[in-house]
Design a protein around this motif. Structure first.
Motif, PDB file in Angstrom:
ATOM      1  N   ALA A 157       1.641  -0.656   8.902  1.00 57.89           N
ATOM      2  CA  ALA A 157       1.456  -2.024   9.375  1.00 57.89           C
ATOM      3  C   ALA A 157       1.149  -2.270  10.836  1.00 57.89           C
ATOM      4  N   GLY A 158       1.219  -1.177  11.463  1.00 58.47           N
ATOM      5  CA  GLY A 158       0.904  -1.099  12.928  1.00 58.47           C
ATOM      6  C   GLY A 158       1.571  -2.071  13.810  1.00 58.47           C
ATOM      7  N   VAL A 159       3.104  -1.996  13.507  1.00 58.70           N
ATOM      8  CA  VAL A 159       4.001  -2.509  14.185  1.00 58.70           C
ATOM      9  C   VAL A 159       5.164  -1.333  14.431  1.00 58.70           C
ATOM     10  N   ALA A 160       5.991  -1.762  15.337  1.00 56.77           N
ATOM     11  CA  ALA A 160       7.213  -0.850  15.877  1.00 56.77           C
ATOM     12  C   ALA A 160       8.046  -1.125  14.507  1.00 56.77           C
ATOM     13  N   ARG A 161       8.861   0.039  14.383  1.00 59.97           N
ATOM     14  CA  ARG A 161       9.924  -0.062  13.440  1.00 59.97           C
ATOM     15  C   ARG A 161      11.010  -0.925  13.787  1.00 59.97           C
ATOM     16  N   ALA A 162      11.030  -1.479  14.898  1.00 55.18           N
ATOM     17  CA  ALA A 162      12.111  -2.456  15.182  1.00 55.18           C
ATOM     18  C   ALA A 162      11.601  -3.776  14.832  1.00 55.18           C
ATOM     19  N   THR A 163      10.353  -3.945  14.722  1.00 59.86           N
ATOM     20  CA  THR A 163       9.801  -5.414  14.309  1.00 59.86           C
ATOM     21  C   THR A 163      10.021  -5.453  12.758  1.00 59.86           C
ATOM     22  N   VAL A 164       9.892  -4.557  12.006  1.00 59.26           N
ATOM     23  CA  VAL A 164      10.222  -4.551  10.565  1.00 59.26           C
ATOM     24  C   VAL A 164      11.701  -4.921  10.497  1.00 59.26           C
ATOM     25  N   HIS A 165      12.476  -4.155  11.377  1.00 59.24           N
ATOM     26  CA  HIS A 165      13.958  -4.522  11.148  1.00 59.24           C
ATOM     27  C   HIS A 165      14.424  -5.693  11.425  1.00 59.24           C
ATOM     28  N   ARG A 166      13.686  -6.386  12.363  1.00 60.59           N
ATOM     29  CA  ARG A 166      13.984  -7.686  12.842  1.00 60.59           C
ATOM     30  C   ARG A 166      13.641  -8.607  11.825  1.00 60.59           C
ATOM     31  N   ARG A 167      12.594  -8.384  11.091  1.00 59.77           N
ATOM     32  CA  ARG A 167      12.210  -9.254   9.925  1.00 59.77           C
ATOM     33  C   ARG A 167      12.984  -9.033   8.648  1.00 59.77           C
ATOM     34  N   PHE A 168      13.374  -7.839   8.276  1.00 57.21           N
ATOM     35  CA  PHE A 168      13.801  -7.426   7.013  1.00 57.21           C
ATOM     36  C   PHE A 168      14.982  -6.347   7.312  1.00 57.21           C
ATOM     37  N   ALA A 169      16.275  -6.890   7.292  1.00 62.25           N
ATOM     38  CA  ALA A 169      17.562  -6.348   7.756  1.00 62.25           C
ATOM     39  C   ALA A 169      17.586  -4.776   7.104  1.00 62.25           C
ATOM     40  N   HIS A 170      17.205  -4.661   5.988  1.00 56.77           N
ATOM     41  CA  HIS A 170      17.052  -3.322   5.238  1.00 56.77           C
ATOM     42  C   HIS A 170      15.867  -3.343   4.115  1.00 56.77           C
ATOM     43  N   ARG A 171      15.865  -2.236   3.759  1.00 58.00           N
ATOM     44  CA  ARG A 171      14.801  -1.833   2.969  1.00 58.00           C
ATOM     45  C   ARG A 171      14.894  -2.909   1.661  1.00 58.00           C
ATOM     46  N   GLN A 172      15.787  -3.056   0.988  1.00 56.11           N
ATOM     47  CA  GLN A 172      15.943  -4.042  -0.180  1.00 56.11           C
ATOM     48  C   GLN A 172      15.594  -5.428   0.331  1.00 56.11           C
ATOM     49  N   THR A 173      16.043  -5.699   1.372  1.00 57.61           N
ATOM     50  CA  THR A 173      15.409  -7.155   1.843  1.00 57.61           C
ATOM     51  C   THR A 173      13.849  -7.071   1.790  1.00 57.61           C
ATOM     52  N   ARG A 221       0.826  -1.187  -0.080  1.00 57.98           N
ATOM     53  CA  ARG A 221       0.138  -0.079   0.042  1.00 57.98           C
ATOM     54  C   ARG A 221       0.998   1.308  -0.082  1.00 57.98           C
ATOM     55  N   VAL A 222       1.996   1.158   0.842  1.00 59.25           N
ATOM     56  CA  VAL A 222       2.589   2.642   1.240  1.00 59.25           C
ATOM     57  C   VAL A 222       3.779   2.698  -0.269  1.00 59.25           C
ATOM     58  N   LEU A 223       4.209   1.550  -0.422  1.00 62.72           N
ATOM     59  CA  LEU A 223       5.426   1.816  -1.765  1.00 62.72           C
ATOM     60  C   LEU A 223       4.370   2.233  -3.059  1.00 62.72           C
ATOM     61  N   SER A 224       3.066   1.719  -3.200  1.00 56.48           N
ATOM     62  CA  SER A 224       2.175   2.167  -4.692  1.00 56.48           C
ATOM     63  C   SER A 224       2.083   3.342  -4.445  1.00 56.48           C
ATOM     64  N   ALA A 225       1.860   4.011  -3.219  1.00 52.51           N
ATOM     65  CA  ALA A 225       1.532   5.577  -3.057  1.00 52.51           C
ATOM     66  C   ALA A 225       2.744   6.248  -3.310  1.00 52.51           C
ATOM     67  N   ASP A 226       3.697   5.907  -2.834  1.00 54.85           N
ATOM     68  CA  ASP A 226       5.302   6.540  -2.495  1.00 54.85           C
ATOM     69  C   ASP A 226       6.249   5.605  -2.388  1.00 54.85           C
ATOM     70  N   PRO A 227       6.833   5.339  -3.649  1.00 59.06           N
ATOM     71  CA  PRO A 227       7.936   4.368  -3.990  1.00 59.06           C
ATOM     72  C   PRO A 227       9.188   4.490  -3.043  1.00 59.06           C
ATOM     73  N   GLY A 228       9.281   5.899  -2.706  1.00 60.35           N
ATOM     74  CA  GLY A 228      10.444   6.213  -1.722  1.00 60.35           C
ATOM     75  C   GLY A 228      10.128   6.108  -0.332  1.00 60.35           C
ATOM     76  N   GLU A 247      10.051   3.127   8.402  1.00 60.90           N
ATOM     77  CA  GLU A 247       9.280   3.635   9.442  1.00 60.90           C
ATOM     78  C   GLU A 247       7.945   3.990   9.130  1.00 60.90           C
ATOM     79  N   GLN A 248       7.790   4.461   7.775  1.00 60.15           N
ATOM     80  CA  GLN A 248       6.339   4.778   7.285  1.00 60.15           C
ATOM     81  C   GLN A 248       5.742   3.428   6.836  1.00 60.15           C
ATOM     82  N   ILE A 249       6.424   2.314   6.536  1.00 59.22           N
ATOM     83  CA  ILE A 249       5.668   1.062   6.287  1.00 59.22           C
ATOM     84  C   ILE A 249       5.420   0.497   7.664  1.00 59.22           C
ATOM     85  N   ALA A 250       6.356   0.573   8.386  1.00 63.81           N
ATOM     86  CA  ALA A 250       5.911   0.050   9.921  1.00 63.81           C
ATOM     87  C   ALA A 250       4.822   0.751  10.655  1.00 63.81           C
ATOM     88  N   ALA A 251       4.548   1.956  10.514  1.00 70.18           N
ATOM     89  CA  ALA A 251       3.376   2.617  11.034  1.00 70.18           C
ATOM     90  C   ALA A 251       2.075   2.073  10.198  1.00 70.18           C
TER      91      ALA A 251
END
Length: 193
Positions: free
Chosen positions: A43-59, A26-33, A37-41
């Protein structure tokens, strides 16, 4: 370790990953950049949760592309390309693919790295498409001299146009769009006998 070779996730972790991937679409469809943190928000999860699952944006992007490609491959498989009568398989696959492509347009539009899971899945999908077209030719639905590789490209273009074409089609159900695509693919715009 890639997502496909990782040990299975617990149910709550799996829900979290699904929520992150859906939010990323949803977020990247609207803004590919958009940022992690925006994706985490979204998704309703903490930014740390996103980073725990995906080490970096490309992952995350790679996981998104793979997840969408797996769903697209499943949509094709659910149409029973090898066993359903070819016309039935073409219709089912088309309706299924329209549903998946409309839900995952950003992810399915991402270029696949050669050899990646997404690239391998897309190659298999193209092969399965040719199989169905070959079966349709054997059943006399397609002219025996038709170039199936060209016909596959036309089919893909019809799918794309149905998804991104006229706003008048936005309220048309996928079965109706699928019927239009298959009718156009098999009969073109010429007069009917």
């Amino acid at each position: 370790m890639s997502e496909s070779t990782a040990r299975p996730l617990r149910a709550d972790a799996e829900r979290s990953v699904r929520a992150i991937l859906e939010a990323a679409e949803r977020v990247l469809s609207a803004d590919p950049g958009a940022t992690m943190e925006q994706i985490a928000a979204a998704a309703g999860v903490a930014r740390a949760t996103v980073h725990r699952r995906f080490a970096h944006r490309q992952t995350l992007i790679d996981a998104l592309a793979s997840s969408a490609a797996r769903q697209l491959a499943q949509a094709v498989e659910d149409g029973r390309p090898d066993t359903a009568p070819p016309l039935v398989a073409l219709h089912r696959i088309t309706a299924n693919v329209l549903d998946v492509k409309s839900a995952w347009a950003f992810a399915l539009g991402l270029p696949s790295e050669p050899g990646s899971e997404a690239a391998v899945l897309h190659q298999d999908i193209a092969r399965r498409c040719l199989t169905v077209l070959e079966r349709a030719r054997t059943d006399g639905l397609i002219d025996e001299t038709a170039d199936l590789h060209w016909l596959r490209r036309v089919y893909y273009a019809l799918l794309g146009e149905s998804l991104h074409g006229s706003p008048e089609d936005s309220d048309t159900d996928t079965d109706t769009l699928a019927a239009r695509i298959i009718d156009t693919l098999l009969h073109g715009a010429g007069p009917r006998a």
